[in-house]
Motif scaffolding. Structure first.
Motif, PDB file in Angstrom:
ATOM      1  N   ASP A  32      27.180 -16.133  20.097  1.00 32.58           N
ATOM      2  CA  ASP A  32      26.809 -15.214  20.172  1.00 32.58           C
ATOM      3  C   ASP A  32      27.999 -14.067  19.209  1.00 32.58           C
ATOM      4  OD1 ASP A  32      28.763 -14.218  21.940  1.00 32.58           O
ATOM      5  OD2 ASP A  32      26.752 -13.349  22.921  1.00 32.58           O
ATOM      6  N   GLY A  33      29.056 -14.923  18.821  1.00 36.04           N
ATOM      7  CA  GLY A  33      30.547 -14.042  18.411  1.00 36.04           C
ATOM      8  C   GLY A  33      31.134 -13.183  19.304  1.00 36.04           C
ATOM      9  N   GLY A  90      25.234 -11.477  27.832  1.00 36.24           N
ATOM     10  CA  GLY A  90      25.163 -12.932  27.612  1.00 36.24           C
ATOM     11  C   GLY A  90      26.964 -13.123  28.000  1.00 36.24           C
ATOM     12  N   ALA A  91      27.045 -13.249  29.188  1.00 42.33           N
ATOM     13  CA  ALA A  91      27.969 -13.658  30.236  1.00 42.33           C
ATOM     14  C   ALA A  91      28.407 -14.522  29.474  1.00 42.33           C
ATOM     15  CB  ALA A  91      27.929 -13.338  30.681  1.00 42.33           C
ATOM     16  N   ASP A  92      29.964 -15.106  29.052  1.00 47.44           N
ATOM     17  CA  ASP A  92      30.075 -16.320  29.150  1.00 47.44           C
ATOM     18  C   ASP A  92      30.837 -17.448  30.694  1.00 47.44           C
ATOM     19  OD1 ASP A  92      29.839 -17.394  26.133  1.00 47.44           O
ATOM     20  OD2 ASP A  92      31.089 -15.031  25.954  1.00 47.44           O
ATOM     21  N   GLY A  93      31.025 -16.265  30.609  1.00 44.89           N
ATOM     22  CA  GLY A  93      31.273 -17.066  32.328  1.00 44.89           C
ATOM     23  C   GLY A  93      31.412 -15.967  33.294  1.00 44.89           C
ATOM     24  N   ILE A  94      31.803 -16.348  34.699  1.00 44.16           N
ATOM     25  CA  ILE A  94      32.587 -15.128  35.681  1.00 44.16           C
ATOM     26  C   ILE A  94      33.395 -15.751  36.732  1.00 44.16           C
ATOM     27  CG2 ILE A  94      30.764 -14.587  38.089  1.00 44.16           C
ATOM     28  CD1 ILE A  94      28.120 -14.068  36.702  1.00 44.16           C
ATOM     29  N   LYS A 112      24.000 -21.265  37.731  1.00 43.95           N
ATOM     30  CA  LYS A 112      24.300 -23.310  36.573  1.00 43.95           C
ATOM     31  C   LYS A 112      22.149 -22.853  36.087  1.00 43.95           C
ATOM     32  CE  LYS A 112      26.247 -26.287  39.299  1.00 43.95           C
ATOM     33  NZ  LYS A 112      25.985 -27.695  40.361  1.00 43.95           N
ATOM     34  N   GLU A 113      21.471 -21.822  36.447  1.00 46.30           N
ATOM     35  CA  GLU A 113      20.382 -21.769  35.379  1.00 46.30           C
ATOM     36  C   GLU A 113      20.212 -21.411  34.659  1.00 46.30           C
ATOM     37  OE1 GLU A 113      16.081 -18.814  36.508  1.00 46.30           O
ATOM     38  OE2 GLU A 113      17.364 -19.721  38.084  1.00 46.30           O
ATOM     39  N   TYR A 114      21.631 -19.909  34.498  1.00 42.64           N
ATOM     40  CA  TYR A 114      21.652 -19.418  33.413  1.00 42.64           C
ATOM     41  C   TYR A 114      22.284 -19.844  32.085  1.00 42.64           C
ATOM     42  CZ  TYR A 114      19.279 -15.267  35.756  1.00 42.64           C
ATOM     43  OH  TYR A 114      18.189 -14.327  36.467  1.00 42.64           O
ATOM     44  N   GLY A 115      22.787 -20.921  33.385  1.00 39.60           N
ATOM     45  CA  GLY A 115      23.881 -21.595  31.821  1.00 39.60           C
ATOM     46  C   GLY A 115      25.549 -20.721  31.718  1.00 39.60           C
TER      47      GLY A 115
END
Length: 327
Positions: A32-33, A90-94, A112-115
């Motif tokens: 998503d840039g 649109g989180a890339d990580g937590i 994992k389900e949400y990638g």
């Protein structure tokens, strides 16, 4: 020599944090840039997590991303809702400190389900004592040991080992795996040096939830329930609980001959300045954990191998040295 070593340790830690902040920038994982990282914290209103979150935010922004700080207020449903919110945005990580470790597998499966890759900070995401995602925190047993060793020196210097009006209060958080080794070590060191405290029934326990309020309430119950003890030696699992015990001792007018050792030194400056019975506290950096948590997450996003456990060091602060160590 101890003072010099302490200053060297802090200097190394500071340099490590600074250099880690300029680690390789992470890739955008969802196309998503933009880079979006969520920080989810079990007690987001506590100073420890506020400091950790600020460090995490600075590290994310240094990489050109945006950071969302979420306080779940010790609520498991809020924790799961925050993960869903992170996915929707649109989180890339937590990076997160879970409020309930029994939910670890559910948390990891949902991520994992949400990638979304996740790194646990402070309290591990684990099953049967085994970490299931990378963890960043403190070496709990070693830090608890340093508290116990300092307290043993205090006992020896003040001839308290055989004083039957002197008792030990251990503040425990037995539901949090990262906290248990801290008080275990405090107990182990004390027993090795002064087993007579156990032999004469002068060790007491108060299990609480990590907040100053509950630390105060449960400490007060033990203190008032044991009037034969007029000199209290208090150690605990976090700074908030020990400060709660300090206030309980002040209310009972027993603080003058009592001694408390904190855990983290992030509330100790004020106690030192007012001359309270909190006389020592190991400093370990929430800033370092916030930074290492995010840089570990960046490596995972970039497909790199990471250690399952990263622990930050600590050094004991006192009213005599805290300004040099804490700055």
């Amino acid at each position: 020599m101890k003072k010099i070593l302490a200053l060297i340790l802090v200097a190394v830690l500071t340099l490590s944090v600074a250099s880690a902040a300029f680690a390789d920038a992470p890739h955008d994982t969802n196309g998503d840039g933009k880079l979006v990282i969520y920080g989810i914290y079990k007690s987001g209103d506590q100073e420890w997590f506020l400091n950790e979150g600020e460090s995490a935010k600075a590290t994310v922004e240094e990489a050109g991303g945006e950071f969302h700080y979420v306080d779940i207020a010790l609520d498991g449903q809020k924790m799961m809702d925050a993960i869903e919110q992170a996915s929707a945005n649109g989180a890339d990580g937590i990076v997160m400190c879970p409020n309930d470790q029994t939910m670890s597998q559910n948390v990891v499966d949902t991520c994992k389900e949400y990638g979304i890759p996740v790194v646990a900070c402070d309290d591990a995401l684990e099953v049967n004592g085994e970490k299931i995602v990378p963890w960043v925190g403190i070496a709990g047993y070693d830090i608890g040991k340093s508290c116990g060793e300092w307290m043993c020196e205090y006992i020896e210097e003040n001839n308290l080992a055989d004083d039957e009006t002197c008792g030990v209060l251990l503040l425990t958080i037995n539901t949090v795996s990262s906290c248990v080794p801290r008080t275990d070590a405090e107990y182990d060191v004390l027993m090795e040096k002064f087993p007579q405290f156990e032999e004469t029934n002068r060790i007491f326990y108060a299990d609480y939830d990590g907040t100053t309020e509950k630390g105060n309430i449960y400490s007060a119950a033990v203190i008032t329930g044991n009037p034969q003890i007029t000199k209290w030696l208090v150690m605990g699992a976090n700074e908030e609980g020990v400060v709660g015990a300090v206030r309980a001792l002040e209310t009972a007018e027993l603080d003058a001959e009592s001694c408390c050792v904190g855990m983290g030194a992030y509330m100790s400056s004020e106690e030192y300045e007012k001359g309270s019975c909190l006389k020592a506290s190991p400093y370990f950096s929430a800033v370092a954990i916030g930074n290492y948590g995010v840089t570990t997450l960046f490596k995972i996003i970039d497909g790199e191998e990471v250690e399952m456990s990263t622990a930050v060091p600590a050094v004991i602060t006192t009213p005599e040295n805290y300004k040099e160590i804490l700055g």
